[in-house]
Motif scaffolding. Structure first.
Motif, PDB file in Angstrom:
ATOM      1  N   VAL A 244      -9.656   8.233   5.367  1.00  0.00           N
ATOM      2  CA  VAL A 244      -8.227   8.066   5.604  1.00  0.00           C
ATOM      3  C   VAL A 244      -7.617   7.126   4.567  1.00  0.00           C
ATOM      4  N   LYS A 245      -8.332   6.072   4.221  1.00  0.00           N
ATOM      5  CA  LYS A 245      -7.848   5.156   3.194  1.00  0.00           C
ATOM      6  C   LYS A 245      -7.710   5.860   1.849  1.00  0.00           C
ATOM      7  N   ARG A 248      -4.569   7.941   1.962  1.00  0.00           N
ATOM      8  CA  ARG A 248      -3.355   7.143   1.788  1.00  0.00           C
ATOM      9  C   ARG A 248      -3.155   6.735   0.332  1.00  0.00           C
ATOM     10  N   SER A 249      -4.252   6.553  -0.384  1.00  0.00           N
ATOM     11  CA  SER A 249      -4.129   6.221  -1.806  1.00  0.00           C
ATOM     12  C   SER A 249      -3.539   7.374  -2.602  1.00  0.00           C
ATOM     13  N   ALA A 251      -0.906   8.952  -1.862  1.00  0.00           N
ATOM     14  CA  ALA A 251       0.546   8.802  -1.913  1.00  0.00           C
ATOM     15  C   ALA A 251       0.979   7.946  -3.094  1.00  0.00           C
ATOM     16  N   GLU A 252       0.105   7.077  -3.541  1.00  0.00           N
ATOM     17  CA  GLU A 252       0.414   6.221  -4.686  1.00  0.00           C
ATOM     18  C   GLU A 252      -0.075   6.805  -6.001  1.00  0.00           C
ATOM     19  N   ASP A 285      -2.154   4.636  12.249  1.00  0.00           N
ATOM     20  CA  ASP A 285      -1.289   5.559  11.504  1.00  0.00           C
ATOM     21  C   ASP A 285      -2.020   6.784  10.966  1.00  0.00           C
ATOM     22  N   PHE A 289       0.254   9.850   9.750  1.00  0.00           N
ATOM     23  CA  PHE A 289       0.072  10.212   8.345  1.00  0.00           C
ATOM     24  C   PHE A 289      -0.144  11.712   8.191  1.00  0.00           C
ATOM     25  N   THR A 293       2.290  14.508   6.127  1.00  0.00           N
ATOM     26  CA  THR A 293       1.804  15.352   5.036  1.00  0.00           C
ATOM     27  C   THR A 293       2.160  16.828   5.214  1.00  0.00           C
TER      28      THR A 293
END
Length: 495
Positions: A244-245, A248-249, A251-252, A285, A289, A293
């Motif tokens: 999951v981490k 989320r990365s 998105a950056e 989240d 999340f 998406t």
């Protein structure tokens, strides 16, 4: 017969002897010629037998010769067949011998690679890991042989080394060993590779881990989670938080699209096991999340797959319904996406939620799901149409119950104390047919509201269909539109 003829002739001669000597001589000559002629005729008969007998025998000799030649040809063909068979056997023996030599050479190469892995020199170990990665990439037999030779434990031990190149080489070597080999996947997890991989993601300087290492770990988790026996071990190890981490990365812009796809596929494999759902929804989240998406076409399909597995458990349904605008997001997916797969999966999630919870059904109605579902029953795929019809049926049953309960309550109130001019007084049948229309007879305010809602839904669907087909907005006659709405409300409420 000849004897008879001779006697007969003799008597004739004897009779003519008395006529004179001349006649006797003439008859002697004739007699001789007759006898010679008879002898030639008899000899000719025997000569014909000797002449024609070889003609009858000649075809037999030729047949014997032909048969003898055929036997010779058969013998030659048998000998040639035996010779070709011997040649083929020799060729097969040569090929088998070459194959055995090749296998022996490959086995020796595999042994050298494992021996380098088990050596003490760091350079030899790195070379051995790279060789194992190369040998196990496309050869399924080599994967099994390398595991039997003991290549997995030294590769896992190599993850503890501080050398980045050695770690990456060991990770990809383990990845190739597990491709299409369930025994190797189970052995890798049993040897403790999952926890060592997660330790690599924890940077000692509180910085982000190396992206190449993370990509290799994600690829390994994707392969290892394909085995059912590995799902509970990996799900309880903290791998979900890492995945999951990593998502989320994305998105950056810190990871590429392939890593994102691998993360979603690995999470989908883990979500297939119901016991892994609780650890997944406990991550902060995570479900929100996934819902955010759904606007990205590249990951919407994978995200909907994960959500489809989450709604199979009560915890997952509760987590989805507790998020604000979750149903509105799913309804929007039915509206804006043109992908049949996405529409079918979103409809499945809404169908399960509507079937399990009355509260969720009310939220769906408030989110305007009716018009979208009606449109889906007309324009969606076959599976999407079936699921949309099922949701409408569930909602119609609830709405019908509400209308019937309200109708019974209003009837009781009218019987006890009917009020003239009130809305409830419409339930009383008027004696003046000129003042009461046919459509308003015995119709409560709730039924009118439902009818009005259906009319609005059908009207909006017609306009949307006309816009898509580049037709004028008023292509449906008003009389036809009234007939559609009257049929829908008279037979059954389309909810």
């Amino acid at each position: 017969m000849g004897k008879y003829e001779q006697n007969h002739l003799g008597s004739v001669v004897f009779d003519h002897q008395h006529d004179g000597g001349g006649n006797f001589k003439l008859w002697s000559v004739c007699r001789r010629k007759i006898i010679d002629t008879m002898r030639c005729g008899g000899g000719g008969y025997r000569h014909r037998q000797t002449v024609y007998s070889p003609v009858a025998v000649k075809p037999r000799e030729e047949a014997d010769k032909i048969e003898a030649r055929s036997h010779v040809n058969k013998d030659k063909s048998k000998k040639s067949e035996k010779l070709s068979e011997l040649l083929r056997i020799s060729e097969l023996l040569e090929e088998e011998e070459e194959e055995v030599k090749r296998k022996v050479e490959v086995l020796e190469e595999l042994k050298r690679a494992v021996k380098r892995l088990q050596s003490d020199g760091n350079d030899d170990v790195l070379v051995g890991a790279k060789e194992v990665r190369r040998l196990a990439k496309d050869d399924s037999d080599a994967r099994s042989t390398l595991a039997l030779l003991g290549a997995i434990p030294p590769l896992i031990a190599l993850l503890d080394s501080g050398d980045l190149d050695s770690q990456i080489a060991a990770l990809y070597a383990l990845l190739n060993l597990g491709i299409g080999n369930d025994a190797n996947k189970a052995a890798i997890v049993k040897a403790g590779a999952v926890h060592k991989m997660l330790d690599l993601t924890k940077s000692p300087n509180e910085g982000s881990p190396n992206p190449d290492v993370c990509s290799a770990i994600v690829a390994n988790f994707l392969g290892l989670t394909a085995l059912d026996s590995n799902k509970p071990i990996i799900g309880s190890s903290g791998a979900v938080s890492f995945l999951v981490k990593t998502l989320r990365s994305s998105a950056e812009g810190e990871v590429n699209s392939q890593v994102i796809q691998d993360c979603l596929r690995a999470l989908y494999n883990l979500s297939l096991l119901p016991s892994n759902v609780s650890p997944m929804i406990e991550i902060d989240d995570f479900v929100p999340f996934l819902l955010t998406t759904l606007g990205d076409m590249e990951v919407s399909d994978r995200s909907l797959l994960i959500l489809s597995n989450l709604v199979s458990t009560p915890e997952g349904r509760k987590a989805i319904s507790s998020i604000h605008d979750s149903f509105q997001i799913l309804v929007d997916v039915l509206s804006w996406t043109d992908s049949p797969n996405c529409q079918e999966k979103a409809a499945y999630i809404l169908m399960v939620m509507a079937h399990k919870s009355y509260r969720d059904r009310q939220v769906m109605i408030e989110s305007g799901v009716t018009s979208t579902l009606l449109e889906l029953t007309l324009l969606g795929s076959t599976l999407a149409q079936k699921r949309a019809s099922r949701i409408l049926e569930i909602l119609r049953i609830d709405k019908g119950k509400q209308v019937s309960e309200t109708f019974v309550g209003n009837m009781g109130a009218n019987v006890s104390a009917p009020l003239y001019g009130s809305a409830d007084s419409r339930l009383v049948v008027s004696t003046d047919p000129s003042k009461v229309s046919e459509g308003d007879t015995m119709m409560s305010d709730e039924s009118k509201a439902v009818k009005h809602l259906v009319q609005q839904s059908l009207h909006s669907n017609m306009r949307r269909m006309a816009k898509r087909a580049n037709l004028p907005q008023d292509f449906v006659p008003s009389d036809h539109f009234r007939s559609l709405t009257s049929i829908s409300t008279s037979k059954s409420l389309p909810f």
